[in-house]
Scaffold this motif. Structure first.
Motif: not given
Ligand SMILES: C[S@@+](CC[C@H](N)C(=O)[O-])C[C@H]1O[C@@H](n2cnc3c(N)ncnc32)[C@H](O)[C@@H]1O
Length: 256
Positions: A36-38, A55-57, A81-83, A104-106
């Protein structure tokens, strides 16, 4: 790999590789965040990317609730975190106007998209990993919204490791805010009471959150939660879908 560990940073990194290497957008699995991100990065296509399920937009009401519950704008350095694509990070920047905001996101694709779209925030592509002892979190507010280590496992050991890791460098009075679907047995919700007792220097508070759409229109959280309690069973029958209960957990670092 134990299948239950797919959410761990080393496994996520590995699974993202297949998406980074595949340039045929038609083939990408959009049930997976990375697919989805790509599509979002390359085509900014809300519908075909199915980004709404990842994601919540429209996170304004969530961020406003965080601000109201924490009471004001006394934060200087905030980390999301996990943005993901950065929509919540951008909203944090609009609400906490005095603060420096980072996300930050992976996911490489998510961070490329966020960096291009939301220039007021800083974005880093990095895995949050308790095994990485050099990771420094000198923030006074950290938000973890639907963050996999708290939403995709019920492992108490991992929850303790992640909470310790994210709060270890936090100043006294700083907070970690966790926001997520609560009636999920594969999540932090099942360990909540044990976690509260485990950290004597952290103060845990839980807040019910309304159904998203109701929270968006009714600005009093208490009223929106009250209405949600009545509407949830009715909506469940009408939509034939489970309407989840969400909670916000505020974990504040206090003096021992
Ligand atoms: C369900 S999405 C939520 C995105 C955003 N926070 C939102 O609510 O719209 C979870 C996100 O966490 C990231 N993620 C999961 N584990 C992670 C980690 N250990 N470090 C950084 N990002 C991580 C995923 O890549 C994904 O983008």
């Amino acid at each position: 790999m134990d299948n239950r560990d797919w959410w761990k940073p080393e496994n996520l990194k590995e699974s993202e590789k297949a998406f980074l290497e595949n340039d045929n957008l038609e083939e990408l699995d959009t049930e997976n965040e990375f697919g989805s991100y790509k599509i979002m990065r390359i085509k900014d296509d809300l519908e075909n990317s199915k980004i709404h399920s990842h994601n919540d937009l429209q996170p304004r009401y969530r961020v406003k609730s965080i601000q109201k519950i924490l009471g004001g704008n006394r934060y200087h350095k905030i980390l999301d975190v996990g943005c993901g694509l950065g929509y919540t990070t951008k909203e944090l920047a609009e609400v906490f106007v005095e603060a420096n905001i980072s996300g930050i996101d992976i996911s490489e694709d998510a961070i490329l998209y966020a960096s291009k779209k939301f220039k007021k925030c800083e974005f880093l592509c990095e895995a949050i990993d308790p095994l990485d002892i050099d990771q420094l979190f000198d923030y006074d507010l950290i938000t973890a919204i639907e963050f996999f280590p708290f939403t995709r496992t019920n492992s108490l050991e991992d929850h303790i490791a992640y909470i310790s890791h994210l709060t270890k460098d936090m100043r006294l009075g700083g907070s970690l805010v966790i926001f997520q679907l609560w009636d999920n047995p594969n999540s932090l919700s099942v360990n909540y009471e044990v976690l509260r007792k485990n950290f004597s220097h952290l103060d845990f508070k839980a807040y019910d959150m309304p159904i998203t759409k109701i929270g968006t229109f009714i600005h009093s959280r208490r009223l929106a939660v009250f209405i949600s309690i009545f509407l949830r069973p009715i909506l469940r029958v009408i939509t034939k879908r489970k309407i989840g209960l969400y909670k916000m957990i505020v974990i504040t670092k206090s003096a021992d």
